[in-house]
Motif scaffolding. Structure first.
Motif, short mmCIF file in Angstrom:
data_model
loop_
_atom_site.label_atom_id
_atom_site.label_comp_id
_atom_site.label_asym_id
_atom_site.label_seq_id
_atom_site.Cartn_x
_atom_site.Cartn_y
_atom_site.Cartn_z
N ARG A 7 -85.99 -30.38 123.05
CA ARG A 7 -86.35 -31.66 123.63
C ARG A 7 -85.22 -32.68 123.49
N THR A 30 -97.73 -36.41 137.27
CA THR A 30 -98.59 -35.57 136.43
C THR A 30 -100.02 -35.60 136.95
N ILE A 89 -84.41 -36.42 124.87
CA ILE A 89 -84.92 -37.57 125.62
C ILE A 89 -83.74 -38.37 126.18
N LEU A 137 -90.81 -43.94 134.91
CA LEU A 137 -91.98 -43.56 134.12
C LEU A 137 -93.23 -43.57 134.99
N VAL A 183 -93.52 -39.49 123.90
CA VAL A 183 -92.42 -39.84 123.01
C VAL A 183 -91.78 -41.16 123.44
N VAL A 184 -91.52 -41.27 124.72
CA VAL A 184 -90.89 -42.49 125.22
C VAL A 184 -91.75 -43.71 124.92
N LYS A 185 -93.06 -43.56 125.13
CA LYS A 185 -93.96 -44.69 124.86
C LYS A 185 -94.00 -45.02 123.38
N CYS A 215 -87.39 -34.04 131.67
CA CYS A 215 -88.49 -33.96 130.70
C CYS A 215 -88.69 -32.54 130.20
N LEU A 216 -88.04 -31.59 130.85
CA LEU A 216 -88.38 -30.19 130.60
C LEU A 216 -87.35 -29.49 129.73
N PHE A 231 -82.85 -41.60 127.54
CA PHE A 231 -83.37 -42.95 127.72
C PHE A 231 -82.81 -43.60 128.97
N ALA A 249 -95.45 -30.71 129.44
CA ALA A 249 -94.12 -31.07 128.95
C ALA A 249 -93.79 -32.51 129.36
N ILE A 250 -94.14 -32.87 130.59
CA ILE A 250 -93.87 -34.24 131.03
C ILE A 250 -94.70 -35.22 130.21
N ARG A 251 -95.95 -34.86 129.97
CA ARG A 251 -96.82 -35.73 129.17
C ARG A 251 -96.25 -35.95 127.78
N GLU A 252 -95.75 -34.89 127.21
CA GLU A 252 -95.19 -35.00 125.87
C GLU A 252 -93.99 -35.94 125.90
N TYR A 253 -93.18 -35.74 126.92
CA TYR A 253 -92.02 -36.60 127.10
C TYR A 253 -92.44 -38.07 127.21
N LEU A 254 -93.43 -38.30 128.05
CA LEU A 254 -93.90 -39.68 128.24
C LEU A 254 -94.46 -40.22 126.92
#
Lengths: 135, 135
Positions: free
Chosen positions: A73, A92, A75, A85, B115-117, A68-69, A77, B108-113
């Motif tokens: 960016r 978090t 992703i 997830l 995007v995935v969502k 995630c870091l 999948f 950063a993890i939140r942003e990742y999550l």
DNA sequence: CTGGACCTTGACACGTGTGTCAAGGATAAA
DNA sequence: TTTATCCTTGACACACGTGTCAAGGTCCAG
């Protein structure tokens, strides 16, 4: 770059860099002679790892959150299974709790230091003073 | 209260409470029969200790900062040696760095999550979808 | 009085992150 | 070519937080 240089740049040791590799946190290429060859971006990566370790996260968790870091960016999948997830989400939350704990206690220490300083500062000449311990 | 009750209230174990005592973090009284007797305020104390431990601070440091964390605020001048104050100051700086690290990476993890969502949410019916892994 | 639940201390063991050392290969400078 | 410096893998060891178990003491309920 080679392991010694990266160790210097990140203020770690070759020992630790090999350990992080064994834990799956970094995967340097190998030169023809068998030496590890690290990309420049791994400097930030290692610093990130160090910070997270110092913040109480084990390598097992760090390994999971590293995808995630990325910067830029990217992703992945393939990593985004539902369990994954869920793990990230709960992690978090733990991080948020840690942040709150650290902030609260740091501020308490600061306040303490502020009080102590405000009591000792006014003393401008060597004056005999007795502080009774509260215990 | 006795050790078992405190353990339950703080979601720890008697084993750990004895360990924290040996490290000098808590000092319960002893009842006539030798049983440890804990004051109510120690519930918060232990929770505080747990949070700090989970945030990466060793008991050695926690022991030093605990006097700053009293409620109500009790300043122990006997503890406020210059070296002690320097230790506290540098420790608050380390805590700040930890906070920044945790916040940055959590976001950063939140942003990742996020995007995935945002990519998986629009799927309302079971539709065949192929996500190419970026690796 | 007996049984069970709780307490005591002490020891052994484990996982994790880290330090250190040994024995050997690669490479570059004197 | 030798020497110094860096790299390799592997092992041993340590500190720390934690789990678990043993052998025994305390106390309350049946």
């Amino acid at each position: 770059m080679r392991i010694g240089e990266l160790a210097q740049l990140t203020e770690t040791t070759p020992r630790l860099l090999r350990y992080y590799e064994k834990q799956g946190l970094i995967s340097p290429r190998r030169a023809a002679n068998g030496y590890r060859d690290y990309d420049d971006y791994l400097v930030d990566r290692v610093l990130q790892i160090r910070g997270l370790l110092d913040s109480g996260l084990p390598t097992r968790i760090i390994k999971q959150i590293l995808p995630c870091l990325g910067t830029p960016r990217t992703i992945h999948f393939a990593d985004a299974t539902p369990e994954m997830l869920a793990t990230l989400e709960s992690e978090t939350e733990r991080m948020t709790r840690r942040i709150e704990c650290l902030t609260h206690n740091r501020d308490a220490i600061r306040e303490y230091l502020g009080v102590v300083k405000s009591l000792s500062e006014p003393v401008r000449e060597p004056v005999a003073r007795v502080f009774e311990p509260s215990a």
